[in-house]
Design a protein around this motif. Structure first.
Motif, PDB file in Angstrom:
ATOM      1  N   PHE A 122       0.834  -1.216   0.000  1.00 40.69           N
ATOM      2  CA  PHE A 122       0.000   0.000   0.000  1.00 40.69           C
ATOM      3  C   PHE A 122       0.865   1.262   0.000  1.00 40.69           C
ATOM      4  O   PHE A 122       0.535   2.256  -0.656  1.00 40.69           O
ATOM      5  N   GLU A 123       1.942   1.222   0.728  1.00 36.24           N
ATOM      6  CA  GLU A 123       2.819   2.404   0.818  1.00 36.24           C
ATOM      7  C   GLU A 123       3.458   2.689  -0.552  1.00 36.24           C
ATOM      8  O   GLU A 123       3.477   3.832  -1.004  1.00 36.24           O
ATOM      9  N   GLU A 124       3.931   1.643  -1.217  1.00 34.85           N
ATOM     10  CA  GLU A 124       4.563   1.844  -2.530  1.00 34.85           C
ATOM     11  C   GLU A 124       3.522   2.266  -3.561  1.00 34.85           C
ATOM     12  O   GLU A 124       3.796   3.101  -4.431  1.00 34.85           O
ATOM     13  N   ALA A 125       2.302   1.707  -3.468  1.00 32.97           N
ATOM     14  CA  ALA A 125       1.231   2.087  -4.406  1.00 32.97           C
ATOM     15  C   ALA A 125       0.871   3.555  -4.218  1.00 32.97           C
ATOM     16  O   ALA A 125       0.630   4.288  -5.182  1.00 32.97           O
ATOM     17  N   GLY A 181       1.303   6.256  -6.990  1.00 36.79           N
ATOM     18  CA  GLY A 181      -0.012   6.659  -7.495  1.00 36.79           C
ATOM     19  C   GLY A 181      -0.712   5.543  -8.266  1.00 36.79           C
ATOM     20  O   GLY A 181      -1.497   5.810  -9.178  1.00 36.79           O
ATOM     21  N   ASP A 182      -0.438   4.271  -7.912  1.00 39.08           N
ATOM     22  CA  ASP A 182      -1.075   3.131  -8.593  1.00 39.08           C
ATOM     23  C   ASP A 182      -2.589   3.133  -8.363  1.00 39.08           C
ATOM     24  O   ASP A 182      -3.057   3.547  -7.292  1.00 39.08           O
ATOM     25  N   ALA A 183      -3.341   2.614  -9.343  1.00 40.30           N
ATOM     26  CA  ALA A 183      -4.805   2.568  -9.215  1.00 40.30           C
ATOM     27  C   ALA A 183      -5.242   1.369  -8.367  1.00 40.30           C
ATOM     28  O   ALA A 183      -6.284   1.392  -7.722  1.00 40.30           O
ATOM     29  N   GLY A 189      -2.806   5.641   4.211  1.00 45.97           N
ATOM     30  CA  GLY A 189      -3.370   6.765   3.452  1.00 45.97           C
ATOM     31  C   GLY A 189      -3.400   6.498   1.952  1.00 45.97           C
ATOM     32  O   GLY A 189      -3.426   7.422   1.138  1.00 45.97           O
ATOM     33  N   CYS A 190      -3.417   5.204   1.571  1.00 45.28           N
ATOM     34  CA  CYS A 190      -3.423   4.845   0.147  1.00 45.28           C
ATOM     35  C   CYS A 190      -4.866   4.878  -0.388  1.00 45.28           C
ATOM     36  O   CYS A 190      -5.802   4.480   0.305  1.00 45.28           O
TER      37      CYS A 190
END
Ligand code: GDP
Length: 317
Positions: free
Chosen positions: A189-192, A196-198, A257-258
């Motif tokens: 989630f942090e990397e997404a 800005g991954d969907a 916060g993702c």
């Protein structure tokens, strides 16, 4: 356990061992002995015997193990069995031969049958078949706890075991393939969020139920049982807070916060359907967890970010 006791912590660089060392320090136990993997190979019985003979600890806490999540275990049951079996036999048998007075052996609730009654009582041990995805690890840990039990019966040594539920906290492995679910979700989630991954890919159906315990609560439980005069051979330790993998994902998403959606990959294994341990025994003796899952997640996301910033984080793959 006395404050002046010489205490060997096997696996002090791991998540559990390092939490035990922090708890010992907080508790005023200043005589702690450790060895890195490079200094002492726990797979080598002669090296372990020589170490115990030279250091003569009074107490040993066995937190060393090859550990991993469902991906790592199911791909390498042979290695998980071989290495963990040798670590358990060498550290426990070696301690007995060297006259170590007291020993705490750490395992995991995956020692219990796949379809054990829930919450799982200690009495469920060896009543039916194990979960296949981590059978190697479970068999090795069962050997270790049985060895402690036999040594206690046959030689009167106060060697006993603690089986924690799924753990998380500072110093965890954030390996995307081999890691446990909670730290892996934090990283995903942090990397997404950063990219800005969907969507975020997660494994299985999200329906399995798991229980999570902050490693600092486990470390306090270790000190607690080491200070019992006559502890049971085997004690479960858990938070009692059960959560579905799906709800856990929502909590981790919120904590990071993702905003990405979740993409469940049902071709990946779910593992055992439910794993909640019965902690009534240790609670009746006076121990209780202090860190809720929400609070623990908040701390662990902050810790992950700090470990990333300091470049000390264990990312693996
Ligand atoms: P287990 O509790 O021993 O089965 O091991 P894990 O800590 O690896 O948790 C596995 C559970 O989380 C299974 O139900 C998986 O399907 C689910 N899961 C969902 N996403 C992931 C992921 O990215 N990594 C891992 N390890 N498990 C995931």
């Amino acid at each position: 356990m006395r404050k002046a006791d010489r205490i060997y912590v096997a696996g002090h660089r791991g998540m559990v061992g390092s939490a035990v060392c922090r708890a010992l320090e907080r508790g005023g136990y200043g005589n702690v002995v450790t060895r890195t993997h490079a200094e002492l190979d726990l797979l080598d019985p002669a090296a372990v015997r020589a170490f115990y003979a030279a250091e003569r600890p009074d107490v040993a806490v066995i937190a060393a193990a090859r550990v991993g999540g469902i991906g790592a275990n199911s791909a390498a049951n042979a290695r998980f069995l071989y290495e963990n079996e040798l670590i358990a036999l060498n550290t426990v048998w070696g301690a007995a031969e060297a006259g170590v007075r007291r020993l705490l052996f750490l395992g995991s609730t995956c020692i219990y049958p796949r379809l054990a009654p829930q919450p799982i009582p200690e009495s469920a041990l060896l009543t039916s078949a194990l979960e296949k995805t981590n059978e190697g690890y479970a068999l090795a840990k069962i050997s270790g706890l049985k060895l402690c039990e036999f040594l206690r019966r046959e030689r009167g040594l106060c060697y006993h075991s603690l089986m924690p539920t799924n753990l998380y906290g500072p110093g965890d492995s954030y390996d995307l393939v081999g890691g446990h679910v909670l730290p892996t979700m934090i990283r995903k989630f942090e990397e997404a969020r950063q990219r800005g991954d969907a969507s975020v890919p997660l494994w299985g159906t999200g329906t399995p139920l798991r229980e999570f315990l902050h490693v600092d609560d486990l470390a306090e439980a270790c000190l607690f049982v080491l200070n019992l005069a006559d502890p049971p051979d085997l004690l479960n330790v858990g938070s009692g807070e059960e959560v579905s993998i799906r709800d856990l994902a929502e909590k981790v998403r919120a904590a990071t916060g993702c905003l990405a959606t979740i993409d469940w990959d049902a071709t990946k294994p779910d593992g055992t359907p439910r794993k909640l341990c019965d902690t009534s025994r240790i609670r009746a003796l006076g121990w209780a967890p202090r860190i809720s899952l929400d609070e623990g997640l908040r701390r662990t996301v902050a810790c992950y970010r700090a470990e990333c910033a300091a470049e000390t984080v264990r990312l693996g793959r």
